[in-house]
Design an enzyme around this catalytic site. Structure first.
Site, mmCIF file in Angstrom:
data_model
loop_
_atom_site.group_PDB
_atom_site.id
_atom_site.type_symbol
_atom_site.label_atom_id
_atom_site.label_comp_id
_atom_site.label_asym_id
_atom_site.label_seq_id
_atom_site.Cartn_x
_atom_site.Cartn_y
_atom_site.Cartn_z
ATOM 1 N NE ARG A 1 -4.720 6.829 0.221
ATOM 2 C CZ ARG A 1 -5.630 6.213 0.942
ATOM 3 N NH1 ARG A 1 -6.326 6.881 1.847
ATOM 4 N NH2 ARG A 1 -5.854 4.934 0.761
ATOM 5 C CG LEU B 1 -11.599 5.269 -3.183
ATOM 6 C CD1 LEU B 1 -10.754 6.517 -3.065
ATOM 7 C CD2 LEU B 1 -11.529 4.475 -1.899
ATOM 8 C CD GLN C 1 -5.557 10.645 2.611
ATOM 9 O OE1 GLN C 1 -6.300 9.708 2.878
ATOM 10 N NE2 GLN C 1 -4.268 10.651 2.886
ATOM 11 C CB SER D 1 -8.497 5.308 8.111
ATOM 12 O OG SER D 1 -9.733 5.660 8.654
ATOM 13 N NE ARG E 1 -6.970 7.793 6.141
ATOM 14 C CZ ARG E 1 -7.308 6.773 5.346
ATOM 15 N NH1 ARG E 1 -6.712 5.602 5.451
ATOM 16 N NH2 ARG E 1 -8.222 6.939 4.402
ATOM 17 C CG HIS F 1 -7.942 8.236 -2.611
ATOM 18 N ND1 HIS F 1 -7.609 7.721 -3.845
ATOM 19 C CD2 HIS F 1 -7.770 7.230 -1.727
ATOM 20 C CE1 HIS F 1 -7.249 6.447 -3.701
ATOM 21 N NE2 HIS F 1 -7.335 6.126 -2.428
ATOM 22 C CG HIS G 1 -10.254 9.223 0.692
ATOM 23 N ND1 HIS G 1 -11.310 8.415 0.313
ATOM 24 C CD2 HIS G 1 -9.379 8.418 1.338
ATOM 25 C CE1 HIS G 1 -11.074 7.182 0.715
ATOM 26 N NE2 HIS G 1 -9.920 7.153 1.362
ATOM 27 C CG PHE H 1 -2.381 0.046 0.893
ATOM 28 C CD1 PHE H 1 -3.020 -1.054 0.345
ATOM 29 C CD2 PHE H 1 -3.124 1.200 1.121
ATOM 30 C CE1 PHE H 1 -4.368 -1.005 0.024
ATOM 31 C CE2 PHE H 1 -4.473 1.259 0.806
ATOM 32 C CZ PHE H 1 -5.098 0.162 0.254
ATOM 33 C CD GLU I 1 -2.858 4.040 -1.374
ATOM 34 O OE1 GLU I 1 -3.332 5.172 -1.220
ATOM 35 O OE2 GLU I 1 -2.010 3.552 -0.625
HETATM 36 C C1 LIG Z 1 -14.760 4.883 -0.231
HETATM 37 C C2 LIG Z 1 -13.838 4.781 0.945
HETATM 38 C C3 LIG Z 1 -12.912 3.759 1.025
HETATM 39 C C4 LIG Z 1 -12.048 3.666 2.117
HETATM 40 N N1 LIG Z 1 -11.153 2.638 2.167
HETATM 41 C C5 LIG Z 1 -10.349 2.524 3.254
HETATM 42 C C6 LIG Z 1 -9.456 1.423 3.366
HETATM 43 O O1 LIG Z 1 -9.402 0.541 2.524
HETATM 44 N N2 LIG Z 1 -8.650 1.357 4.451
HETATM 45 C C7 LIG Z 1 -8.690 2.304 5.451
HETATM 46 O O2 LIG Z 1 -7.956 2.190 6.426
HETATM 47 N N3 LIG Z 1 -9.558 3.346 5.372
HETATM 48 C C8 LIG Z 1 -10.380 3.462 4.306
HETATM 49 N N4 LIG Z 1 -11.254 4.524 4.235
HETATM 50 C C9 LIG Z 1 -11.413 5.409 5.402
HETATM 51 C C10 LIG Z 1 -12.227 4.689 6.479
HETATM 52 O O3 LIG Z 1 -13.169 3.853 5.876
HETATM 53 C C11 LIG Z 1 -12.961 5.652 7.391
HETATM 54 O O4 LIG Z 1 -12.087 6.640 7.862
HETATM 55 C C12 LIG Z 1 -13.560 4.920 8.596
HETATM 56 O O5 LIG Z 1 -14.290 3.800 8.177
HETATM 57 C C13 LIG Z 1 -14.418 5.846 9.431
HETATM 58 O O6 LIG Z 1 -15.094 5.098 10.385
HETATM 59 P P1 LIG Z 1 -15.872 5.806 11.566
HETATM 60 O O7 LIG Z 1 -16.396 4.729 12.431
HETATM 61 O O8 LIG Z 1 -15.007 6.833 12.181
HETATM 62 O O9 LIG Z 1 -17.061 6.603 10.847
HETATM 63 P P2 LIG Z 1 -18.168 6.145 9.783
HETATM 64 O O10 LIG Z 1 -18.021 4.759 9.337
HETATM 65 O O11 LIG Z 1 -18.210 7.220 8.761
HETATM 66 O O12 LIG Z 1 -19.500 6.203 10.647
HETATM 67 C C14 LIG Z 1 -20.057 7.411 11.112
HETATM 68 C C15 LIG Z 1 -21.323 7.095 11.890
HETATM 69 O O13 LIG Z 1 -21.795 8.257 12.520
HETATM 70 C C16 LIG Z 1 -23.181 8.397 12.319
HETATM 71 N N5 LIG Z 1 -23.514 9.824 12.419
HETATM 72 C C17 LIG Z 1 -22.870 10.880 11.851
HETATM 73 N N6 LIG Z 1 -23.483 12.024 12.172
HETATM 74 C C18 LIG Z 1 -24.522 11.701 12.973
HETATM 75 C C19 LIG Z 1 -25.552 12.441 13.626
HETATM 76 N N7 LIG Z 1 -25.660 13.767 13.516
HETATM 77 N N8 LIG Z 1 -26.470 11.759 14.349
HETATM 78 C C20 LIG Z 1 -26.411 10.410 14.468
HETATM 79 N N9 LIG Z 1 -25.469 9.669 13.860
HETATM 80 C C21 LIG Z 1 -24.539 10.306 13.135
HETATM 81 C C22 LIG Z 1 -23.405 7.794 10.941
HETATM 82 O O14 LIG Z 1 -24.747 7.425 10.769
HETATM 83 C C23 LIG Z 1 -22.460 6.591 11.022
HETATM 84 O O15 LIG Z 1 -23.104 5.529 11.694
HETATM 85 C C24 LIG Z 1 -12.119 4.628 3.149
HETATM 86 C C25 LIG Z 1 -13.050 5.653 3.074
HETATM 87 C C26 LIG Z 1 -13.881 5.747 1.976
HETATM 88 C C27 LIG Z 1 -14.844 6.907 1.927
#
Ligand SMILES: Cc1cc2nc3c(=O)[nH]c(=O)nc-3n(C[C@H](O)[C@H](O)[C@H](O)COP(=O)(O)OP(=O)(O)OC[C@H]3O[C@@H](n4cnc5c(N)ncnc54)[C@H](O)[C@@H]3O)c2cc1C
Length: 575
Positions: A277, A243, A231, A394, A389, A233, A348, A118, A246
């Protein structure tokens, strides 16, 4: 008012992993998990490429120290190195634990977990489930949570964080289906609300990534850290910005310009397409600026470059990155086995966020923390990513710091008392706020104003930044902010009113946008993802420190605090 020992806002990887840890350590704790989407529709589900851990299944020369060094160098030396050490040291254990929970990782022929290269990682250490890693992990975490004492408030929108006298006491939540308002009181509140990609007009993030948790924290008078580090991407599918993981370059794809040249040779000769990135995104943006991008008709001078998989062959593409092939096919009509994929940088990830200690406790300022308030995952800044990052770090942060923060909450519950809270004024204020939105008589549609905010951020605070551009951006943002009063809702129902939610989210986008711009303007240097054309060098003398931005009615106040450097001294960052 309803009482829960713990209220977790966010059902993605960080929120679910924290909940699981509390359940394991204190099994009968009443927990509310509140999410505006269903938990398994959180953006985590879309993560594709993988999760980093030095399992050494493919590369026995790897070590946690090497993972930590790559992460710190990737961060352009802004990451807190004590936090990075924990991230790298805990990684193998959390990944094996996920496997034991049931996550179906891709395998080597001998049955051990497979690992791929990666960007920015010097060893092959990214574990994956084909190109659906987030899906595999989030579903297992959610299923495991179902056997514990967790009450799910799915499709409840949190409007406000209640903080009194530096103690978090509860949240105000809105039931999307019925329009009911409810105050949830808790001894401990955890924000795991994800990122803010929707602040910009081209993003890989889902529609729910509107920075709500960040804006609520800022409105409560608490600081946000390092928000200028956004970031981009490198490979967002043109034109949608969705997306292309990567992992595609990890599996060997090339980036080529209009002349058919692998241009990364000019920017990161030792790493080529697997440079970090920030560097790869700037390289693509530079190629496009210099007229070496490509138009949809194939001629030079256009808005994208090509991601070329053709030499990889159908079997590798279909077995290792089938979802990416499908995306390009479905959304751009490209068969990546025989045609290159048009890509350009897309917003991203948020390196900054709610400042937290190593236990996930939210900082009230550089010196103290807020009682009963925690944050984890993308909305938090601990800071393991600093100014940039690395891919696959992440998901790892969500799981490592989700677990740690969950454990800290389970411990702290023993001494945290029920807060004294009168819910009435908060309910009333929320009710009045909704009524006021319904009553607004303007002529502006939400989508129109939102588009203007997103265009403003992309135009004035993108990959390349200058003071002049950002000052213009801040001015324009003030004008857009004042227009919020002119939006008119067509739907006045309290039942499943998505327009109302969009209005609430738009208010949050405006807060987050202003904080990003203010931090970026104040940071007069180039570091990681933050590139200033008027200050193109990194400036360790003045800016090897974290930004703390406080949102105030009359503007954003900026403070700084030191970076923790326990392992590696800053050095020049070349690849
Ligand atoms: C397309 C894509 C691919 C990725 N691929 C990778 C990868 O391969 N490897 C890697 O390490 N990282 C990757 N990332 C980054 C990584 O996926 C995210 O940073 C990580 O999953 C975030 O997780 P989280 O639990 O912090 O938030 P999220 O999974 O975004 O969850 C946020 C939660 O908060 C809730 N929420 C938000 N606001 C409110 C509100 N006002 N009231 C109630 N609920 C709310 C939402 O409903 C959701 O349940 C990727 C990101 C994207 C966008």
């Amino acid at each position: 008012m309803q009482d829960f020992a713990v209220v977790i806002v966010g059902g993605g990887l960080a929120g679910c992993r924290a909940a699981l840890e509390i359940c394991r350590l204190a099994p009968h704790t009443p927990i509310a998990l509140v999410a505006k989407t269903h938990p398994i529709r959180s953006h985590s589900v879309a993560a594709q490429g993988g999760i980093a851990a030095t399992l050494k299944n493919v590369d026995d020369q790897d070590s946690w120290e090497s993972h930590a060094f790559d992460t710190v160098k990737g961060s352009d030396f802004l990451a807190d190195q004590d936090a990075v050490a924990i991230l790298a040291q805990d990684a193998p254990d959390v990944v094996i634990d996920l496997e034991h929970l049931g996550v179906l990782f891709s395998r080597l022929p001998d049955g051990r977990i497979a690992q791929r290269p990666f960007g920015g990682h010097s060893h092959q250490r990214t574990c994956y489930a084909a190109d659906k890693t987030g899906h595999a992990i989030l579903h297992e975490l959610y299923c495991n949570l179902l056997k514990y004492n967790v009450t799910f408030f799915s499709e409840w929108y949190v409007l406000q964080l209640i903080v009194e006298d530096q103690q978090a006491k509860g949240v105000v939540a809105y039931h999307i289906e019925t329009g009911r308002l409810e105050v949830l009181r808790a001894k401990a509140i955890l924000f795991a609300t994800g990122g803010y990609g929707r602040v910009f007009n081209t993003t890989s993030n889902d529609f729910a990534s509107t920075g709500d948790g960040l804006a609520m924290t800022a409105r409560a008078g608490l600081p946000l850290e390092d928000m200028e580090f956004v970031q981009f991407h490198p490979t967002g599918l043109y034109p949608a910005g969705v997306l292309i993981s990567e992992a595609v370059r990890g599996e060997g794809a090339y980036l080529i310009n209009a002349a058919g040249e692998r241009f990364m040779a000019h920017y990161a000769p030792s790493r080529m397409e697997l440079a970090p990135r920030d560097i790869t995104s700037r390289a693509i943006a530079t190629e496009i600026r210099l007229g070496r991008g490509i138009h949809p008709d194939g001629t030079a001078g256009g808005p994208f470059v090509y991601l070329d998989l053709r030499h990889m062959g159908r079997d590798t593409i279909m077995s290792r990155i089938p979802f990416c092939w499908e995306e390009a096919h479905r959304l751009a009509g490209v068969d990546a086995v025989v045609e290159p994929i048009p890509v350009r940088p897309t917003v991203h990830y948020s390196m900054g966020g709610i400042p937290v200690t190593l236990r996930g406790q939210v900082r009230a300022n550089a010196a103290t923390t807020v009682t009963g308030f925690y944050a984890a995952g993308e909305c938090a800044c601990v800071s393991v990513h600093g100014a940039n990052r690395l891919g696959s770090n992440s998901l790892l942060e969500c799981v490592v710091y989700g677990r740690r923060t969950g454990a800290a909450i389970a411990t702290d519950l023993a001494h945290l008392a029920w807060p004294d809270l009168n819910p009435q004024p908060y309910r009333q204020a929320a009710e009045q706020h909704l009524e006021q939105l319904f009553a607004q008589q303007g002529d502006l549609r939400i989508a129109h104003l939102r588009q203007q905010v997103q265009d403003c951020m992309t135009n004035y605070c993108g990959v390349f930044r200058t003071a002049e551009l950002m000052q213009q951006g801040l001015q324009e943002l003030q004008t857009l902010k004042s227009r919020y009063q002119q939006i008119r809702l067509g739907d006045h129902s309290r039942y499943w009113n998505t327009e109302l939610l969009e209005a609430l989210e738009l208010a949050n986008l405006l807060v987050v946008a202003e904080i990003i711009l203010a931090g970026a303007l104040a940071r007069q240097e180039s570091r990681g993802a933050h590139f200033r054309e008027d200050y193109p060098q990194r400036d360790d003398t003045n800016f090897l420190r974290h930004t703390l931005a406080f949102y105030r009615p009359d503007g954003v106040a900026i403070d700084y605090f030191p970076v923790t450097m326990t392992l590696f001294a800053p050095q020049e960052r070349t690849y």
